[in-house]
Scaffold this motif. Structure first.
Motif, PDB file in Angstrom:
ATOM      1  N   ARG A 145       0.824  -1.204   0.000  1.00  0.00           N
ATOM      2  CA  ARG A 145       0.000   0.000   0.000  1.00  0.00           C
ATOM      3  C   ARG A 145       0.865   1.264   0.000  1.00  0.00           C
ATOM      4  O   ARG A 145       1.881   1.330   0.679  1.00  0.00           O
ATOM      5  CB  ARG A 145      -0.934   0.013   1.212  1.00  0.00           C
ATOM      6  N   SER A 146       0.413   2.224  -0.757  1.00  0.00           N
ATOM      7  CA  SER A 146       1.093   3.518  -0.819  1.00  0.00           C
ATOM      8  C   SER A 146       0.872   4.275   0.491  1.00  0.00           C
ATOM      9  O   SER A 146       0.086   3.838   1.342  1.00  0.00           O
ATOM     10  CB  SER A 146       0.523   4.334  -1.978  1.00  0.00           C
ATOM     11  N   PRO A 147       1.540   5.422   0.676  1.00  0.00           N
ATOM     12  CA  PRO A 147       1.218   6.269   1.831  1.00  0.00           C
ATOM     13  C   PRO A 147      -0.273   6.611   1.867  1.00  0.00           C
ATOM     14  O   PRO A 147      -0.977   6.524   0.861  1.00  0.00           O
ATOM     15  CB  PRO A 147       2.088   7.507   1.600  1.00  0.00           C
ATOM     16  N   ASP A 148      -0.751   7.042   3.015  1.00  0.00           N
ATOM     17  CA  ASP A 148      -2.189   7.169   3.253  1.00  0.00           C
ATOM     18  C   ASP A 148      -2.889   8.151   2.314  1.00  0.00           C
ATOM     19  O   ASP A 148      -3.979   7.885   1.819  1.00  0.00           O
ATOM     20  CB  ASP A 148      -2.429   7.579   4.709  1.00  0.00           C
ATOM     21  N   VAL A 149      -2.284   9.294   2.081  1.00  0.00           N
ATOM     22  CA  VAL A 149      -2.866  10.259   1.147  1.00  0.00           C
ATOM     23  C   VAL A 149      -1.748  11.189   0.682  1.00  0.00           C
ATOM     24  O   VAL A 149      -0.792  11.453   1.423  1.00  0.00           O
ATOM     25  CB  VAL A 149      -4.018  11.062   1.805  1.00  0.00           C
ATOM     26  N   MET A 150      -1.859  11.670  -0.564  1.00  0.00           N
ATOM     27  CA  MET A 150      -0.843  12.560  -1.121  1.00  0.00           C
ATOM     28  C   MET A 150      -1.518  13.714  -1.850  1.00  0.00           C
ATOM     29  O   MET A 150      -2.616  13.563  -2.386  1.00  0.00           O
ATOM     30  CB  MET A 150       0.071  11.786  -2.078  1.00  0.00           C
ATOM     31  N   LEU A 151      -0.848  14.851  -1.856  1.00  0.00           N
ATOM     32  CA  LEU A 151      -1.374  16.050  -2.503  1.00  0.00           C
ATOM     33  C   LEU A 151      -0.341  16.557  -3.501  1.00  0.00           C
ATOM     34  O   LEU A 151       0.805  16.818  -3.140  1.00  0.00           O
ATOM     35  CB  LEU A 151      -1.674  17.130  -1.455  1.00  0.00           C
ATOM     36  N   LYS A 152      -0.770  16.694  -4.742  1.00  0.00           N
ATOM     37  CA  LYS A 152       0.140  17.064  -5.820  1.00  0.00           C
ATOM     38  C   LYS A 152      -0.232  18.427  -6.392  1.00  0.00           C
ATOM     39  O   LYS A 152      -1.408  18.754  -6.557  1.00  0.00           O
ATOM     40  CB  LYS A 152       0.069  16.002  -6.926  1.00  0.00           C
ATOM     41  N   LEU A 153       0.793  19.217  -6.685  1.00  0.00           N
ATOM     42  CA  LEU A 153       0.602  20.488  -7.384  1.00  0.00           C
ATOM     43  C   LEU A 153       1.777  20.659  -8.333  1.00  0.00           C
ATOM     44  O   LEU A 153       2.908  20.894  -7.899  1.00  0.00           O
ATOM     45  CB  LEU A 153       0.529  21.662  -6.408  1.00  0.00           C
ATOM     46  N   GLY A 154       1.523  20.501  -9.620  1.00  0.00           N
ATOM     47  CA  GLY A 154       2.608  20.578 -10.596  1.00  0.00           C
ATOM     48  C   GLY A 154       3.619  19.467 -10.369  1.00  0.00           C
ATOM     49  O   GLY A 154       3.278  18.288 -10.391  1.00  0.00           O
ATOM     50  N   ILE A 160       1.515  12.189   3.005  1.00  0.00           N
ATOM     51  CA  ILE A 160       1.040  12.143   4.389  1.00  0.00           C
ATOM     52  C   ILE A 160       1.013  10.702   4.879  1.00  0.00           C
ATOM     53  O   ILE A 160       0.423   9.824   4.248  1.00  0.00           O
ATOM     54  CB  ILE A 160      -0.378  12.739   4.518  1.00  0.00           C
ATOM     55  N   GLU A 161       1.654  10.477   6.005  1.00  0.00           N
ATOM     56  CA  GLU A 161       1.632   9.165   6.659  1.00  0.00           C
ATOM     57  C   GLU A 161       0.950   9.334   8.016  1.00  0.00           C
ATOM     58  O   GLU A 161       1.420  10.088   8.872  1.00  0.00           O
ATOM     59  CB  GLU A 161       3.052   8.632   6.840  1.00  0.00           C
ATOM     60  N   ALA A 195       7.379   6.165   4.629  1.00  0.00           N
ATOM     61  CA  ALA A 195       6.825   6.910   3.497  1.00  0.00           C
ATOM     62  C   ALA A 195       7.863   7.051   2.386  1.00  0.00           C
ATOM     63  O   ALA A 195       7.552   6.876   1.200  1.00  0.00           O
ATOM     64  CB  ALA A 195       6.351   8.282   3.966  1.00  0.00           C
ATOM     65  N   HIS A 196       9.091   7.359   2.765  1.00  0.00           N
ATOM     66  CA  HIS A 196      10.178   7.475   1.781  1.00  0.00           C
ATOM     67  C   HIS A 196      10.381   6.159   1.036  1.00  0.00           C
ATOM     68  O   HIS A 196      10.487   6.129  -0.199  1.00  0.00           O
ATOM     69  CB  HIS A 196      11.470   7.881   2.492  1.00  0.00           C
ATOM     70  N   ASP A 197      10.415   5.066   1.783  1.00  0.00           N
ATOM     71  CA  ASP A 197      10.656   3.757   1.165  1.00  0.00           C
ATOM     72  C   ASP A 197       9.533   3.370   0.209  1.00  0.00           C
ATOM     73  O   ASP A 197       9.775   2.751  -0.837  1.00  0.00           O
ATOM     74  CB  ASP A 197      10.815   2.687   2.244  1.00  0.00           C
ATOM     75  N   ARG A 198       8.304   3.749   0.560  1.00  0.00           N
ATOM     76  CA  ARG A 198       7.175   3.457  -0.330  1.00  0.00           C
ATOM     77  C   ARG A 198       7.313   4.240  -1.638  1.00  0.00           C
ATOM     78  O   ARG A 198       7.013   3.723  -2.720  1.00  0.00           O
ATOM     79  CB  ARG A 198       5.850   3.803   0.359  1.00  0.00           C
ATOM     80  N   ILE A 219       7.392  15.114   3.004  1.00  0.00           N
ATOM     81  CA  ILE A 219       6.782  14.037   3.789  1.00  0.00           C
ATOM     82  C   ILE A 219       6.359  14.586   5.144  1.00  0.00           C
ATOM     83  O   ILE A 219       7.126  15.288   5.810  1.00  0.00           O
ATOM     84  CB  ILE A 219       7.761  12.864   3.999  1.00  0.00           C
ATOM     85  N   ALA A 220       5.138  14.259   5.556  1.00  0.00           N
ATOM     86  CA  ALA A 220       4.651  14.656   6.884  1.00  0.00           C
ATOM     87  C   ALA A 220       4.013  13.456   7.564  1.00  0.00           C
ATOM     88  O   ALA A 220       3.198  12.761   6.957  1.00  0.00           O
ATOM     89  CB  ALA A 220       3.637  15.794   6.772  1.00  0.00           C
ATOM     90  N   VAL A 221       4.403  13.212   8.802  1.00  0.00           N
ATOM     91  CA  VAL A 221       3.761  12.174   9.598  1.00  0.00           C
ATOM     92  C   VAL A 221       2.832  12.864  10.594  1.00  0.00           C
ATOM     93  O   VAL A 221       3.192  13.870  11.204  1.00  0.00           O
ATOM     94  CB  VAL A 221       4.797  11.287  10.325  1.00  0.00           C
ATOM     95  N   VAL A 222       1.620  12.324  10.713  1.00  0.00           N
ATOM     96  CA  VAL A 222       0.600  12.924  11.578  1.00  0.00           C
ATOM     97  C   VAL A 222       0.246  11.937  12.686  1.00  0.00           C
ATOM     98  O   VAL A 222      -0.323  10.870  12.427  1.00  0.00           O
ATOM     99  CB  VAL A 222      -0.667  13.294  10.781  1.00  0.00           C
ATOM    100  N   ASN A 223       0.595  12.283  13.913  1.00  0.00           N
ATOM    101  CA  ASN A 223       0.292  11.461  15.081  1.00  0.00           C
ATOM    102  C   ASN A 223      -0.883  12.046  15.859  1.00  0.00           C
ATOM    103  O   ASN A 223      -1.226  13.221  15.698  1.00  0.00           O
ATOM    104  CB  ASN A 223       1.511  11.392  16.009  1.00  0.00           C
TER     105      ASN A 223
END
Length: 327
Positions: A145-154, A160-161, A195-198, A219-223
């Motif tokens: 599975r990829s990271p939980d959600v990602m946001l792309k701009l250009g 986000i993990e 997240a980096h490894d994924r 990359i941002a981890v949210v606890n």
């Protein structure tokens, strides 16, 4: 006056009178008593821990001080608030044996979904910034599975993990070096490395086209509750992570869920600068302070997304109906 301030005032005044207007009248004493300590109890505990000045475990478990039969006083607003809201998790978890991890797994998935929903709502409200949302997906023959959600701009991508973790009591008290090291690994280093490894794996998989235009990764981890942000600690984290990275990571962050909600609000604003310029400013100019403090010193709004306020109002209406004797 906030809801919390009202609760504070009512409990200080006379909690039995307050609960008499709810459907919890018969069990109100048990509810408050489980959070209350008497003078002799606190005195004995303080004497036993006089050589451990950083220990506040007793006050965390019982943040109310009993004045008389019907009146209690919060020892600390912060600790009382933690018990009211975050303590619910621990009370539910305590219903299961320590070796039973089913609840942890159950809790983790809705938490990840909440992280995704917030980002999606923010993206949909963002106006001029044409963000693209990338939800979790499977890749490779092993269905990783990829990271939980990602946001792309250009050519920029925010990864986000989500981790439904928090500091242990030993780490919170600051008197156990091993616990602090483990907390740093569990809450910061391991999730960012994951997240980096994924990303690296996806770039070498059948889904690599997802990242084909990306030049800058964040990359941002949210606890649930984040690891403390301090300059020397952040330098140590930076050194450890940069030794691990195989691809250039332009910025990496760790934050708690409340700060993530603020991040999503920034993304949701119409006709405002893209979130990536804000992240650059945070990473390069203010690396040693928490994300919320960075927003404050940068004169950026420390607000939740409107979606959260709307859901909060719905929740309060449901609770009012369930708890109060109103027609």
């Amino acid at each position: 006056m906030s809801v919390f301030c009202k609760i504070y005032f009512i409990i200080y005044s006379n909690f039995t009178k307050y609960f008499s207007t709810t459907k919890l009248t018969r069990i109100s004493f048990n509810i408050v008593d489980s959070l209350t300590a008497e003078f002799d109890e606190l005195t004995d505990w303080s004497k036993e821990n006089i050589d451990n000045p950083w220990s506040f475990i007793k006050f965390r478990k019982k943040p109310l001080f009993k004045i008389d039969k019907n009146t209690v006083l919060p020892i600390s607003n912060k600790l009382f608030k933690e018990q009211l809201f975050e303590g619910v998790f621990h009370k539910i978890r305590a219903c299961y044996p320590d070796e039973d991890l089913k609840f942890n797994s159950f809790f983790g998935r809705p938490y990840e979904k909440y992280i995704e929903i917030l980002m999606e709502k923010a993206k949909n409200s963002s106006g001029q910034n044409k963000y693209e949302l990338i939800k979790e997906f499977e890749y490779d023959k092993d269905k990783k599975r990829s990271p939980d959600v990602m946001l792309k701009l250009g050519d920029q991508l925010l990864v986000i993990e989500a981790k439904s973790k928090r500091l242990t009591l030993n780490a919170l008290e600051g008197n156990d070096h091993d616990s602090i090291e483990k907390a740093q690994e569990d809450l910061v280093l391991s999730p960012i490395k994951q997240a980096h490894d994924r990303i690296v794996e996806i770039l070498d998989s059948n889904k690599k086209s997802v990242f084909q235009d990306i030049k800058s990764y964040y990359i941002a981890v949210v606890n649930i509750k984040d690891f403390p942000t301090l300059p020397p600690v952040e330098k140590e984290i930076k050194d450890k992570l940069e030794q691990h990275f195989q691809i250039p990571i332009k910025g990496f962050f760790h934050m708690d869920i409340e700060e993530y909600e603020m991040l999503c609000h920034l993304i949701s604003r119409k006709t405002k600068r893209p979130i990536f310029s804000i992240l650059d400013n945070r990473f390069y100019k203010y690396p040693g302070i928490p994300f919320s403090n960075f927003l404050d010193v940068s004169s950026l709004p420390m607000k939740r997304a409107e979606f959260i306020d709307e859901k909060g109002k719905e929740f309060l209406e449901i609770m009012k109906e369930k708890l109060f004797n109103e027609e």
